[in-house]
Design a protein around this motif. Structure first.
Motif, PDB file in Angstrom:
ATOM      1  N   THR A 238       9.397 -47.846  -5.344  1.00 10.55           N
ATOM      2  CA  THR A 238       8.641 -46.597  -5.278  1.00 10.55           C
ATOM      3  C   THR A 238       9.630 -45.445  -5.383  1.00 10.55           C
ATOM      4  O   THR A 238      10.708 -45.487  -4.776  1.00 10.55           O
ATOM      5  CB  THR A 238       7.853 -46.493  -3.964  1.00 10.55           C
ATOM      6  OG1 THR A 238       6.927 -47.581  -3.899  1.00 10.55           O
ATOM      7  CG2 THR A 238       7.079 -45.178  -3.894  1.00 10.55           C
TER       8      THR A 238
ATOM      9  N   GLU B 248       7.103 -35.686  -4.446  1.00  8.47           N
ATOM     10  CA  GLU B 248       5.997 -36.502  -4.967  1.00  8.47           C
ATOM     11  C   GLU B 248       6.446 -37.945  -5.155  1.00  8.47           C
ATOM     12  O   GLU B 248       7.604 -38.204  -5.512  1.00  8.47           O
ATOM     13  CB  GLU B 248       5.532 -35.937  -6.312  1.00  8.47           C
ATOM     14  CG  GLU B 248       4.949 -34.528  -6.215  1.00  8.47           C
ATOM     15  CD  GLU B 248       4.547 -34.001  -7.591  1.00  8.47           C
ATOM     16  OE1 GLU B 248       3.393 -34.212  -7.980  1.00  8.47           O
ATOM     17  OE2 GLU B 248       5.402 -33.395  -8.248  1.00  8.47           O
TER      18      GLU B 248
ATOM     19  N   TYR C 205       6.026 -41.793  -7.001  1.00  9.59           N
ATOM     20  CA  TYR C 205       5.648 -42.391  -8.281  1.00  9.59           C
ATOM     21  C   TYR C 205       5.974 -43.868  -8.276  1.00  9.59           C
ATOM     22  O   TYR C 205       6.902 -44.312  -7.599  1.00  9.59           O
ATOM     23  CB  TYR C 205       6.417 -41.728  -9.435  1.00  9.59           C
ATOM     24  CG  TYR C 205       6.156 -40.257  -9.586  1.00  9.59           C
ATOM     25  CD1 TYR C 205       6.949 -39.322  -8.921  1.00  9.59           C
ATOM     26  CD2 TYR C 205       5.129 -39.790 -10.385  1.00  9.59           C
ATOM     27  CE1 TYR C 205       6.724 -37.963  -9.047  1.00  9.59           C
ATOM     28  CE2 TYR C 205       4.896 -38.430 -10.526  1.00  9.59           C
ATOM     29  CZ  TYR C 205       5.691 -37.526  -9.855  1.00  9.59           C
ATOM     30  OH  TYR C 205       5.462 -36.191  -9.980  1.00  9.59           O
ATOM     31  N   SER C 206       5.232 -44.617  -9.077  1.00  9.43           N
ATOM     32  CA  SER C 206       5.566 -46.013  -9.351  1.00  9.43           C
ATOM     33  C   SER C 206       6.433 -46.048 -10.604  1.00  9.43           C
ATOM     34  O   SER C 206       6.641 -45.021 -11.260  1.00  9.43           O
ATOM     35  CB  SER C 206       4.291 -46.827  -9.583  1.00  9.43           C
ATOM     36  OG  SER C 206       3.635 -46.385 -10.770  1.00  9.43           O
TER      37      SER C 206
ATOM     38  N   GLU D  83       5.690 -47.321 -13.475  1.00 10.33           N
ATOM     39  CA  GLU D  83       4.871 -46.994 -14.632  1.00 10.33           C
ATOM     40  C   GLU D  83       4.628 -45.489 -14.716  1.00 10.33           C
ATOM     41  O   GLU D  83       4.772 -44.886 -15.788  1.00 10.33           O
ATOM     42  CB  GLU D  83       3.530 -47.732 -14.573  1.00 10.33           C
ATOM     43  CG  GLU D  83       3.604 -49.240 -14.783  1.00 10.33           C
ATOM     44  CD  GLU D  83       4.164 -49.973 -13.567  1.00 10.33           C
ATOM     45  OE1 GLU D  83       4.642 -51.107 -13.729  1.00 10.33           O
ATOM     46  OE2 GLU D  83       4.128 -49.388 -12.451  1.00 10.33           O
ATOM     47  N   THR D  84       4.279 -44.869 -13.591  1.00 12.97           N
ATOM     48  CA  THR D  84       3.966 -43.436 -13.634  1.00 12.97           C
ATOM     49  C   THR D  84       5.213 -42.584 -13.859  1.00 12.97           C
ATOM     50  O   THR D  84       5.152 -41.542 -14.507  1.00 12.97           O
ATOM     51  CB  THR D  84       3.262 -42.993 -12.335  1.00 12.97           C
ATOM     52  OG1 THR D  84       4.096 -43.313 -11.209  1.00 12.97           O
ATOM     53  CG2 THR D  84       1.915 -43.655 -12.190  1.00 12.97           C
TER      54      THR D  84
ATOM     55  N   LEU E 206       5.885 -42.558 -17.560  1.00  8.55           N
ATOM     56  CA  LEU E 206       4.939 -41.699 -18.272  1.00  8.55           C
ATOM     57  C   LEU E 206       5.315 -40.234 -18.102  1.00  8.55           C
ATOM     58  O   LEU E 206       5.233 -39.446 -19.041  1.00  8.55           O
ATOM     59  CB  LEU E 206       3.512 -41.935 -17.758  1.00  8.55           C
ATOM     60  CG  LEU E 206       2.863 -43.261 -18.162  1.00  8.55           C
ATOM     61  CD1 LEU E 206       1.522 -43.437 -17.453  1.00  8.55           C
ATOM     62  CD2 LEU E 206       2.654 -43.319 -19.678  1.00  8.55           C
ATOM     63  N   LYS E 207       5.731 -39.876 -16.907  1.00  9.27           N
ATOM     64  CA  LYS E 207       6.119 -38.499 -16.647  1.00  9.27           C
ATOM     65  C   LYS E 207       7.333 -38.092 -17.471  1.00  9.27           C
ATOM     66  O   LYS E 207       7.463 -36.931 -17.881  1.00  9.27           O
ATOM     67  CB  LYS E 207       6.428 -38.304 -15.156  1.00  9.27           C
ATOM     68  CG  LYS E 207       5.202 -38.178 -14.287  1.00  9.27           C
ATOM     69  CD  LYS E 207       4.550 -36.816 -14.484  1.00  9.27           C
ATOM     70  CE  LYS E 207       3.418 -36.597 -13.512  1.00  9.27           C
ATOM     71  NZ  LYS E 207       2.801 -35.254 -13.694  1.00  9.27           N
TER      72      LYS E 207
END
Length: 466
Positions: A90, A124, A126-127, A129-130, A133-134
């Motif tokens: 994470t 914030e 994020y995983s 994957e996210t 994407l970011k």
């Protein structure tokens, strides 16, 4: 002798830095030495493991290198520094925890540990994957490292070199430079020439000359590939001369001085990036000279008052000149080097009926970091200047060497030693950069009779706005 010692010291520093780099792991993406154990990452290939100094370097590396052949991806657990699986970690993006490349990313083994740190540091979550994407949005993470490299004291060329670096999109920089060049005595070709010899053909012999220039520069980047620049200088020229005059049939020497000062020519330029792989870069240079400098300066002399000054004492070229070339640079862990090749082409005669010769400049420099704030640099500059074409009818070519068009054009090689100062990203002065440089010619070959060049001094300060 001192110059040779300084050059030797620099090259020893470059060599030792190269040896030292072999004993330290470097980031495969940005080539920086890995020093932060709590943000590093790695990827295991079929026959080797590659390392990264930050999570953002790993993600950016995967953007251009697919995962085929990679058996595992690992990132450092921010709490322990131990490597954990990247895809199950994470991630916390928090300004309170800066990461080496500026994306402020830290990894945690599980979500609970990340949430606990988030309560203390904010940010914030994020995983894997996210977060990937970011990173498709350049505003989110560090997609290149030009901003990080900027803080190195050797990131820019020595202060005497201009147009050596690009800015990221929206980047804005102000600069101020002071340049001083001193000349004394005269040469013909490569040999010194006496005043007595000069008086056999001319009435006046130049003795000493000082040229000072104060330059204000502005750089702005409308895109990551293109940086624009505007440069305006204020110049001041002073020359001491000795005239051989006849008094009651007897020769008499009389000393006098002339000077000129005011705005020089305005220069508008652009640099376009060809490639930048974070270790090496290449960009093209182009500059247009706009002739706003006065070419009709006059002064008083013992022979005549309000006489027009010779070509070299004027403040501009009087012509629209085009400069084209390229700059290549390469960075290592503690050292850097670069080269810049520029050609200036004159585009016709000026309003006074002449034009200066075309000029070719070749700069080669190297720098070595002494600390996070200081670097020492060495530079060699080669200059080929063509002959002056045309003639100003207001000048008497028999009066003084500088009024004769046959005494223009030369080949020179100069060497410089410099000291550069920058500040780390965490410093309140991180947008400032200072440089000083001193140099002398080691080879001079002049057309006709010209003044002997002596000491060159360059000083400058830059202020970057990101």
């Amino acid at each position: 002798m001192k110059r040779i010692c300084l050059l030797s010291a620099l090259f020893i520093c470059l060599f030792l830095s190269h040896i030292n780099a072999q004993n330290n792991k470097q980031c495969i993406h940005c080539n920086m030495t890995i020093q932060d154990e709590f943000h590093k990452a790695s990827a295991k290939l079929e026959n080797k493991t590659i390392y990264f100094d930050a999570i953002e370097c790993l993600i950016n590396y995967l953007k251009v290198h697919n995962e085929k052949g990679i058996s595992s991806l690992q990132v450092s657990n921010y709490k322990t520094g131990k490597l954990i699986a990247a895809k199950t970690a994470t991630y916390l993006k928090s300004k309170a925890i800066p990461s080496p490349m500026g994306a402020n990313l830290s990894a945690f083994k599980n979500k609970e540990a990340a949430e606990k740190t988030q309560k203390e540091k904010e940010g914030e979550l994020y995983s894997w994957e996210t977060i990937n994407l970011k990173f498709k949005d350049s505003k989110f993470g560090a997609v290149n490292h030009s901003h990080h490299d900027h803080y190195r004291p050797d990131a820019h060329a020595p202060i005497g070199v201009m147009g050596d670096h690009l800015h990221k999109k929206g980047g804005f920089m102000l600069s101020f430079r002071y340049m001083n060049m001193a000349m004394d005595g005269n040469k013909s070709g490569t040999n010194n020439i006496s005043d007595t010899t000069i008086y056999s053909s001319f009435m006046v012999a130049p003795q000493e000359m000082t040229m000072e220039m104060y330059m204000l520069g502005i750089m702005y980047a409308p895109s990551n590939k293109l940086t624009l620049m505007l440069m305006q200088n204020f110049a001041k020229k002073d020359m001491d001369l000795t005239a051989r005059m006849m008094m009651n049939g007897m020769p008499m020497l009389r000393n006098f001085s002339t000077s000129s000062s005011g705005l020089g020519d305005l220069k508008f330029g652009a640099m376009y990036g060809v490639f930048n792989n974070h270790k090496s870069s290449l960009h093209l240079n182009g500059t247009l000279n706009i002739p706003v400098g006065d070419i009709e300066n006059r002064d008083n002399t013992p022979m005549m008052n309000d006489i027009k000054l010779p070509y070299t004492m004027q403040l501009g070229s009087g012509t629209f000149d085009v400069t084209l070339g390229a700059t290549y640079k390469q960075n290592f862990t503690r050292t850097s080097w670069g080269t810049q090749f520029l050609n200036t082409f004159r585009t016709g005669k000026n309003s006074e009926g002449y034009r200066f010769g075309n000029i070719t400049h070749l700069n080669i420099w190297g720098a070595c970091k002494l600390s996070k704030n200081f670097s020492v640099s060495s530079r060699v500059l080669g200059i080929l200047e063509g002959k002056l074409k045309g003639i100003d009818s207001d000048l008497n070519p028999m009066m003084v060497t500088t009024a004769n068009i046959n005494n223009y054009g030369s080949n020179k090689i100069k060497t410089f030693i410099g000291l550069n100062m920058a500040f780390p990203q965490t410093s309140s002065l991180n947008n400032f950069r200072f440089g000083i440089e001193a140099g002398v010619p080691i080879y001079e070959d002049y057309n006709g009779i010209q003044m002997n060049e002596n000491l060159n001094l360059n000083f400058g300060v830059k202020y970057n706005v990101f």
